[in-house]
Write a protein that holds these residues in place. Structure first.
Motif, PDB file in Angstrom:
ATOM      1  N   LEU B 190     -31.756  11.051  -3.449  1.00  0.00           N
ATOM      2  CA  LEU B 190     -30.878  10.414  -4.304  1.00  0.00           C
ATOM      3  C   LEU B 190     -29.751  10.021  -3.645  1.00  0.00           C
ATOM      4  O   LEU B 190     -29.392   8.993  -4.320  1.00  0.00           O
ATOM      5  CB  LEU B 190     -30.951  11.862  -5.642  1.00  0.00           C
ATOM      6  N   THR B 193     -30.579   7.329  -1.534  1.00  0.00           N
ATOM      7  CA  THR B 193     -31.134   5.571  -1.706  1.00  0.00           C
ATOM      8  C   THR B 193     -30.145   5.019  -2.372  1.00  0.00           C
ATOM      9  O   THR B 193     -29.477   4.339  -2.896  1.00  0.00           O
ATOM     10  CB  THR B 193     -31.461   6.294  -3.239  1.00  0.00           C
ATOM     11  N   ALA B 194     -28.835   6.505  -3.909  1.00  0.00           N
ATOM     12  CA  ALA B 194     -27.758   5.793  -4.051  1.00  0.00           C
ATOM     13  C   ALA B 194     -27.130   5.153  -2.448  1.00  0.00           C
ATOM     14  O   ALA B 194     -26.102   3.876  -3.099  1.00  0.00           O
ATOM     15  CB  ALA B 194     -26.745   6.871  -4.349  1.00  0.00           C
ATOM     16  N   VAL B 197     -28.271   1.373  -1.892  1.00  0.00           N
ATOM     17  CA  VAL B 197     -28.489  -0.209  -2.961  1.00  0.00           C
ATOM     18  C   VAL B 197     -27.008   0.201  -3.589  1.00  0.00           C
ATOM     19  O   VAL B 197     -26.766  -1.430  -3.778  1.00  0.00           O
ATOM     20  CB  VAL B 197     -29.255   1.180  -3.927  1.00  0.00           C
ATOM     21  N   ILE B 198     -26.198   1.055  -4.086  1.00  0.00           N
ATOM     22  CA  ILE B 198     -24.901   1.370  -4.754  1.00  0.00           C
ATOM     23  C   ILE B 198     -23.917   0.409  -3.798  1.00  0.00           C
ATOM     24  O   ILE B 198     -23.275  -0.796  -4.554  1.00  0.00           O
ATOM     25  CB  ILE B 198     -24.461   2.136  -5.493  1.00  0.00           C
ATOM     26  N   VAL B 239     -21.776  17.682  -5.176  1.00  0.00           N
ATOM     27  CA  VAL B 239     -21.615  16.640  -4.208  1.00  0.00           C
ATOM     28  C   VAL B 239     -22.131  15.036  -3.926  1.00  0.00           C
ATOM     29  O   VAL B 239     -21.276  14.129  -4.624  1.00  0.00           O
ATOM     30  CB  VAL B 239     -21.288  17.387  -2.423  1.00  0.00           C
ATOM     31  N   GLY B 240     -23.500  15.445  -4.525  1.00  0.00           N
ATOM     32  CA  GLY B 240     -24.107  14.320  -4.376  1.00  0.00           C
ATOM     33  C   GLY B 240     -24.289  13.671  -5.583  1.00  0.00           C
ATOM     34  O   GLY B 240     -23.960  12.372  -5.792  1.00  0.00           O
ATOM     35  N   PRO B 241     -24.120  14.138  -6.543  1.00  0.00           N
ATOM     36  CA  PRO B 241     -24.118  13.453  -8.469  1.00  0.00           C
ATOM     37  C   PRO B 241     -22.678  12.887  -7.554  1.00  0.00           C
ATOM     38  O   PRO B 241     -22.242  11.876  -8.571  1.00  0.00           O
ATOM     39  CB  PRO B 241     -24.150  14.487  -8.895  1.00  0.00           C
ATOM     40  N   SER B 242     -21.350  13.507  -7.705  1.00  0.00           N
ATOM     41  CA  SER B 242     -20.334  12.860  -7.581  1.00  0.00           C
ATOM     42  C   SER B 242     -20.085  11.927  -6.982  1.00  0.00           C
ATOM     43  O   SER B 242     -19.557  10.430  -7.285  1.00  0.00           O
ATOM     44  CB  SER B 242     -19.194  14.046  -7.171  1.00  0.00           C
ATOM     45  N   VAL B 244     -22.758   9.881  -5.814  1.00  0.00           N
ATOM     46  CA  VAL B 244     -23.075   8.624  -7.043  1.00  0.00           C
ATOM     47  C   VAL B 244     -22.395   7.775  -8.392  1.00  0.00           C
ATOM     48  O   VAL B 244     -22.471   7.094  -8.078  1.00  0.00           O
ATOM     49  CB  VAL B 244     -24.413   8.897  -6.957  1.00  0.00           C
ATOM     50  N   LEU B 245     -21.521   9.124  -8.506  1.00  0.00           N
ATOM     51  CA  LEU B 245     -20.836   8.482 -10.113  1.00  0.00           C
ATOM     52  C   LEU B 245     -19.268   7.892  -8.976  1.00  0.00           C
ATOM     53  O   LEU B 245     -19.317   7.170 -10.050  1.00  0.00           O
ATOM     54  CB  LEU B 245     -20.731   9.035 -10.018  1.00  0.00           C
ATOM     55  N   THR B 248     -20.822   3.880  -7.930  1.00  0.00           N
ATOM     56  CA  THR B 248     -20.948   3.510  -9.846  1.00  0.00           C
ATOM     57  C   THR B 248     -19.973   3.110  -9.945  1.00  0.00           C
ATOM     58  O   THR B 248     -19.745   1.934 -10.248  1.00  0.00           O
ATOM     59  CB  THR B 248     -21.951   3.928 -10.792  1.00  0.00           C
TER      60      THR B 248
ATOM     61  N   PRO C 194     -23.863  23.185  -6.076  1.00  0.00           N
ATOM     62  CA  PRO C 194     -22.978  23.658  -6.790  1.00  0.00           C
ATOM     63  C   PRO C 194     -21.244  22.988  -5.945  1.00  0.00           C
ATOM     64  O   PRO C 194     -22.195  21.830  -5.255  1.00  0.00           O
ATOM     65  CB  PRO C 194     -22.415  25.178  -5.527  1.00  0.00           C
TER      66      PRO C 194
ATOM     67  N   LEU E  88     -29.612   1.213  -9.170  1.00  0.00           N
ATOM     68  CA  LEU E  88     -28.316   2.502  -9.828  1.00  0.00           C
ATOM     69  C   LEU E  88     -28.840   2.662 -10.781  1.00  0.00           C
ATOM     70  O   LEU E  88     -27.673   4.442 -10.938  1.00  0.00           O
ATOM     71  CB  LEU E  88     -27.711   0.345  -9.545  1.00  0.00           C
ATOM     72  N   ALA E  91     -30.244   6.507 -10.793  1.00  0.00           N
ATOM     73  CA  ALA E  91     -29.459   7.219  -9.538  1.00  0.00           C
ATOM     74  C   ALA E  91     -28.079   7.387 -11.131  1.00  0.00           C
ATOM     75  O   ALA E  91     -27.620   8.890 -10.947  1.00  0.00           O
ATOM     76  CB  ALA E  91     -28.424   6.427  -8.200  1.00  0.00           C
ATOM     77  N   THR E  92     -27.523   6.678 -10.643  1.00  0.00           N
ATOM     78  CA  THR E  92     -26.210   6.930 -11.739  1.00  0.00           C
ATOM     79  C   THR E  92     -26.679   7.926 -13.250  1.00  0.00           C
ATOM     80  O   THR E  92     -26.082   9.090 -13.622  1.00  0.00           O
ATOM     81  CB  THR E  92     -25.461   5.703 -12.329  1.00  0.00           C
ATOM     82  N   SER E  95     -27.630  11.394 -11.819  1.00  0.00           N
ATOM     83  CA  SER E  95     -26.521  12.070 -11.551  1.00  0.00           C
ATOM     84  C   SER E  95     -25.334  12.644 -12.455  1.00  0.00           C
ATOM     85  O   SER E  95     -24.964  13.213 -12.521  1.00  0.00           O
ATOM     86  CB  SER E  95     -24.858  11.029 -10.324  1.00  0.00           C
ATOM     87  N   LEU E  98     -27.201  15.014 -13.768  1.00  0.00           N
ATOM     88  CA  LEU E  98     -26.808  17.052 -13.525  1.00  0.00           C
ATOM     89  C   LEU E  98     -25.201  17.026 -13.413  1.00  0.00           C
ATOM     90  O   LEU E  98     -25.147  18.023 -13.224  1.00  0.00           O
ATOM     91  CB  LEU E  98     -26.966  16.468 -11.490  1.00  0.00           C
ATOM     92  N   ILE E  99     -24.616  16.522 -13.430  1.00  0.00           N
ATOM     93  CA  ILE E  99     -23.109  16.881 -13.414  1.00  0.00           C
ATOM     94  C   ILE E  99     -22.604  17.252 -15.116  1.00  0.00           C
ATOM     95  O   ILE E  99     -22.106  18.322 -14.950  1.00  0.00           O
ATOM     96  CB  ILE E  99     -22.035  16.090 -13.629  1.00  0.00           C
TER      97      ILE E  99
END
Ligand SMILES: Nc1ncnc2c1ncn2[C@@H]1O[C@H](COP(=O)(O)OP(=O)(O)OP(=O)(O)O)[C@@H](O)[C@H]1O
Ligand SMILES: Nc1ncnc2c1ncn2[C@@H]1O[C@H](COP(=O)(O)OP(=O)(O)OP(=O)(O)O)[C@@H](O)[C@H]1O
Ligand SMILES: [Mg+2]
Ligand SMILES: [Mg+2]
Ligand SMILES: [Zn+2]
Lengths: 253, 263, 265, 253, 263
Positions: B190, B193-194, B197-198, B239-242, B244-245, B248, C194, E88, E91-92, E95, E98-99
């Motif tokens: 995830l 990829t982000a 691309v982003i 961390v990962g999702p943060s 990515v966001l 974005t 986490p 985009l 992934a957004t 994410s 997930l958050i």
């Protein structure tokens, strides 16, 4: 250095049961301009694509001089807008390292010297065509292959560019294979004309004729009996980009 | 605290740097879902590695390279859209993987681990491998940048001018497979990829040249990694999702800034 | 082929109960999560023909929810009366999440025995001729499990430390049965990963409280636990799904022993 | 029905700090042909895109008659090859229900009657341009907007198509707004010419002149002093697609 | 046997029929990963539904519609490649999901939507909903087929000719979101994505018209479902992956048959 740059012999090409090229042969020597003319759908672009190696002929031989460097202007080229690119960047996108002065000079020669920093995606049709031509010239190729290079170029520009092209073979010691419909402008600068219509129907050195009666006979070939011509009593001169220098203030016609 | 954060940051930065030029080429060539598809293919890799008694990473790398080669071949032959072909390969390899696993049960395969791999699990000892990969990939891309961009612009024009377009396409896809499988282990598919691309999308409105876009994308990627890690620390989000966001958000900022100058 | 189970722990319990009579069939292959699962025709056939389908329940195997209706012929383990049921806990402070259910119920030996007896009763009702053998099997299962478990409980009670840290909070039934204490988990079961702050807090906690036992599942968490662990701490891999085990008693005691070793001297 | 079909007043359009259109005004009435001429980059295509509503002007008003149906041939149109489409299918891809005969006739009129079942992706440049024009005509619009419609069309074809266009306004009671560089051919069929170069620099009814001296004066505007003309002593006639009818067997030149 | 088989077959066929014309439009518009992205977005939907105390399917449908609208808007504004924008958004939204569940840990949500829902779990009572969806979707697509194809061909040309391109784009994406979320429940996200993309790719070399391609794609989809089910019965392989692989076999067959006639 001896022998033709490009030699096509007995090229056949068929698609969907229709024979599009029928035993076409063609050579281009260093220093000469060969122009392909012929009606729409005659197979000119197909032949050109075979010549540069983008298509494989069904039969016949396509021989290019070993190590031949080709400069190519395709009939249509669309770019994806996600790739940012300026005109200058596009010019430099080639194998050879280039001096900035060369780039500027090539652009100036095709009349688009002021477009160096513009995005290629925002060019007008004629501007883009001029840039493509400038880039092909800049590569100093052994063989220039131009598929309708003047599409969308304005009349003034066409004439200037054909005059420029006429000098190129001597200047860079290269050959030119060109496709064009602008018979009246082409003939002046061409060494050999090949009239294609599926097969080669006629081929030869154009006679050099400078005066208008000959020109009309060319039109006569197209049966232009009813052709009326507009007289543009121009009261000002344009240069390609922009300023009008009025000789009498009012718009004339 | 810093001893956990800095390897994560360094790993993220390395991944972002590696991803920037590759990601630009990916976006320009409309292969944005390449990383996603690779992640799907890993299941088959894991399954095959069990069958042939080779290490899991070997199987996965093998399938990734296979996907790259298949895609390069399909792109050449058919003139079908690249994203659709990618989708086809991705579904096919995943299905093959699922069937392989049924004939081969026993090993717990955690697809999610590949999806959400964790930057925070990075230790300084992981960095040399990543750094080495980054050097190889960036070096190759740098050396071949012009022909790569030219054949991305138009493969036919490039071919006539003597660029070996097919070989470059295969090379690019192999580099991508290498980069993604390298980064997937530490960052998860995830995130990689982000990162591919982003950032290029975010900086597109600001760039006027391919090279500038790649450099700006690298900057944006580093900013996204840093911002994401900071946000993760501040609000205790994954961390990962943060990351990515935060990428974005950069994209949105890039949209809002230059209102009129398209192209 | 008249008893169908969904996952390995239930298969092992059912196998003990039906020992010498029939062979339960397991639906989900080991190691595959319900997400990646797709029914085969034979699975479907088995479900249809089974006299008894034993499943954890809709909270765990949602894909079966539509297919098997609760009623005669199905045994929803998490709905058994008398079963010890625990809510899931928040990763940050271990407080329970109201309305949630931790579905790893088989990790409590009492629960396992309850499940075994329920299976035996269900089978007995259908096969009255074999009722005694089922019941005897279940009692034998209960007996061996208790015999194996009690010394373990005593040995662990004698250990100086009972605190452990888990990657996923998946062991609370085991924990309750062995009187352990969870000092914290890196993430609750449904979270993916986490946050950085929590990870650092956990590292601090492990260090300050001198925790030396960290526990994770086979597939995940290795790297993150390594970050939290001190250089001399042990990281135990506890397969809560008992995927490698040959028998339930063996598998569960193995988990207990792994926990014992992890907690250490 | 009263009032102009299209009325642009005081249109301004700037990009990247350059003013590309500067207070341009323009009207097109039903039944007339208005041609935009001007050098490359003059803003012709931009103006046309504003006229059809694809771009919004920065200042000025663009008024289209309510319910106006527009037939549009853009300067360039590339199709994605993943979408299969024959020429006939492309022609029918429009709001109006069409009779098969109409489709065939429209194609025949632009000289591509035999392409009905061919794939649009395999057409030559000129064939595609003719198909685009045929489709625009088939829509029987109130306003035809053509941006360099003859690009890549062979000379014979250009002349035929301009003659066809000249009939259209009367036949369908519509107006035509066209961009072209083919001054010599355009002038015959045009009611009004607008010479654009960022601003409108001159505008008016072209004088009807039929004989060649006037034509040469037009060329003179481009400073074509050195222009040489090729005489093509033709020994055979071509029709647009194919057969050559030789009058003497040998290739002449 | 037959009473198990026929609802699965009927459900698969309905999904394939629904997917065929939508899939063609998807492939032509280079949105092949739309289904995949939607599947990623469902997590956020589940998370939000808990936050706002609405039923889960409501949240999921809401986020699917949101994705469709966001994508329609982005496609209009930026001239960035559609696949990259999709990537985009995908992934957004994943994410964000997930958050969201991090702050909402009580939720019994699946981290990943099911790849393969279960066709074999279909009962005759599920069919009316699917059939209703198929009728609505196919009816709408049929009624608007020409303008849909024209605006797919070239949005600018279509706009000039009076086609409401923006509204059509939104409608198409909404229909897709509806079809995918409907089919995802019974067929799983991977299977529906494959049914959308692979049949159109498989029949592309045989088709000369858009309509023919949609019809052939429907045939190919039905054949893939039937063949996959048959293979699944013969070799006792999982149903979903078998259907995907049989679709891929059709694709390969289509590649091998017509060797020379491109276009
Ligand atoms: N891949 C193909 N499949 C089928 N027919 C094709 C294919 N490529 C070209 N053709 C046909 O072959 C003929 C020759 O095409 P070509 O593009 O060479 O013409 P041309 O001489 O360049 O015409 P123009 O002056 O219009 O550019 C055309 O009728 C075209 O439709
Ligand atoms: N989006 C844009 N951003 C910046 N400049 C633009 C943009 N679009 C057009 N231009 C510039 O505006 C000028 C006018 O462009 P336009 O396409 O209208 O020219 P044109 O008169 O149609 O020329 P041609 O005869 O070559 O087709 C050109 O110089 C072009 O580079
Ligand atoms: Mg051509
Ligand atoms: Mg223009
Ligand atoms: Zn001739």
């Amino acid at each position: 250095m001896t022998g033709p740059l490009l030699e096509l012999t007995g090229i056949d090409w068929s698609r969907e049961g229709r024979r599009i090229l029928n035993r076409v042969s063609l050579t281009v020597q260093r220093g000469e301009i060969v122009t392909l003319i012929g009606p729409n759908g005659a197979g000119k672009s197909t032949l050109v694509q075979i010549a540069v190696g983008l298509l494989k002929p069904d039969a016949g031989v396509c021989r290019r001089q070993p190590g031949l460097r080709i400069g190519y202007v395709p009939q249509a080229l669309t770019l994806d807008p996600s790739l940012p690119l300026t005109v200058g960047g596009f010019m430099r996108l080639q194998a050879r390292k280039l001096a900035a002065a060369d780039v500027g000079q090539a652009l100036a020669e095709t009349g688009v010297g002021d477009l160096h920093d513009r995005s290629v995606h925002a060019l007008s049709g004629g501007e883009w065509q001029r840039v493509l031509l400038a880039r092909a010239l800049l590569q100093q190729p052994d063989l220039l292959v131009l598929d309708e290079p003047m599409q969308g170029v304005d009349l003034t520009g066409q004439e200037e560019l054909y005059r420029l092209l006429a000098e190129v073979p001597r200047r860079y010691r290269c050959g030119i294979l060109m496709v064009s419909h602008d018979l009246h402008l082409v003939m002046a600068s061409t060494d050999r004309v090949i009239c294609l219509n599926g097969h080669v129907c006629c081929e030869g050195h154009p006679e050099s004729v400078t005066s208008h009666p000959e020109y009309l006979r060319l039109f006569g070939w197209q049966g232009s009996q009813g052709l009326a011509v507009y007289s543009h009593h121009h009261d000002h001169r344009h240069d390609v980009h922009g300023c009008v220098t009025p000789s009498s203030a009012q718009a004339g016609s | 605290m810093w001893e956990i954060l800095w390897p994560a940051w360094a790993g993220g930065v390395l991944a972002a740097l590696m991803a920037a030029p590759l990601g630009c080429l990916l976006v320009w060539r409309r292969l944005a879902f390449f990383g996603d598809s690779l992640a799907h293919a890993t299941l088959l890799g894991a399954g095959l590695s069990l069958l042939f008694h080779i290490p899991v990473w070997g199987g996965i790398l093998g399938v990734c390279l296979l996907l790259a080669l298949l895609l390069a071949g399909l792109l050449d032959r058919s003139r079908l859209p690249s994203d659709a072909l990618l989708s086809l390969l991705s579904a096919t390899l995943l299905s093959a993987g699922l069937i392989a696993i049924r004939f081969n049960p026993g090993a717990p395969v955690d697809l999610q681990a590949w999806l959400f791999g964790d930057l925070l699990a990075l230790t300084p000892s992981d960095l040399p491998l990543l750094a080495g990969g980054a050097v190889v990939i960036l070096g190759t891309v740098f050396a071949l940048w012009r022909p790569l961009v030219l054949s991305t612009l138009d493969e036919r024009l490039a071919a006539v001018e003597g660029v070996p377009v097919l070989r470059l396409r295969v090379l690019l896809l192999l580099l991508l497979a290498l980069a993604v499988s390298l980064a997937m282990k530490v960052a998860g598919s995830l995130l990689i990829t982000a990162l591919l691309v982003i950032p290029p999308l975010a900086v597109r409105p600001l760039a006027r040249q391919p090279t500038a876009m790649a450099l700006l994308a690298a900057l944006a990627g580093v900013a996204a990694v840093s911002g994401g890690l900071a946000a993760s620390f501040k609000w205790d989000t994954p961390v990962g999702p943060s990351i990515v966001l935060s990428a974005t958000l950069l994209f949105l900022a890039g949209r809002l800034l230059p209102m009129k100058t398209n192209h | 082929n008249s008893v169908v189970t969904t996952i390995k722990p239930l298969t092992l319990i059912a196998r003990a109960v039906t020992d010498g009579i029939e062979q339960p069939v397991q639906l989900l292959p080991d190691g595959l999560s319900p997400h990646d699962y797709s029914l085969r025709p034979s699975d479907r056939q088995r479900l249809k023909q089974a006299e008894l389908v034993i499943w954890v329940g809709p909270a765990h195997e949602r894909f079966l929810a539509g297919l098997i209706k609760n009623g005669p012929g199905t045994l929803n383990v998490t709905a058994l009366p008398g079963l010890k049921r625990l809510p899931r806990r928040k990763a940050e402070d271990g407080s329970p999440l109201p309305g949630s259910l931790d579905t790893h119920v088989w990790l409590d030996p009492d629960n396992a025995i309850l499940i075994a007896r329920a299976i035996a009763e269900d089978r007995a009702r259908r096969q009255p001729a074999l009722a005694d053998r089922y019941r005897a099997n279940a009692e034998h299962f209960a007996q061996t499990l208790k015999t194996a478990w009690q010394p373990l409980q005593q040995r662990i009670a004698a250990l100086p430390r009972h605190e452990y840290v888990a990657y996923h909070d998946a062991y609370q039934y085991l924990e309750k049965s062995l009187n352990l204490h969870l000092a914290g988990s890196l993430s609750s079961e449904t979270e993916s990963r986490p946050g950085a702050r929590h990870l650092l807090a956990m590292k601090k906690r492990v260090h300050e409280r001198g925790i030396t036992c960290l526990v994770r599942e086979p597939a995940s968490g290795a790297g993150l636990l390594q970050q939290v662990a001190g250089p001399k701490d042990r990281i135990a891999v506890l397969d809560e799904g008992l995927r490698q085990a040959d028998s339930f008693v063996g598998g569960l005691t193995l988990l207990g022993q792994a926990m014992e070793q992890c907690l250490g001297r």
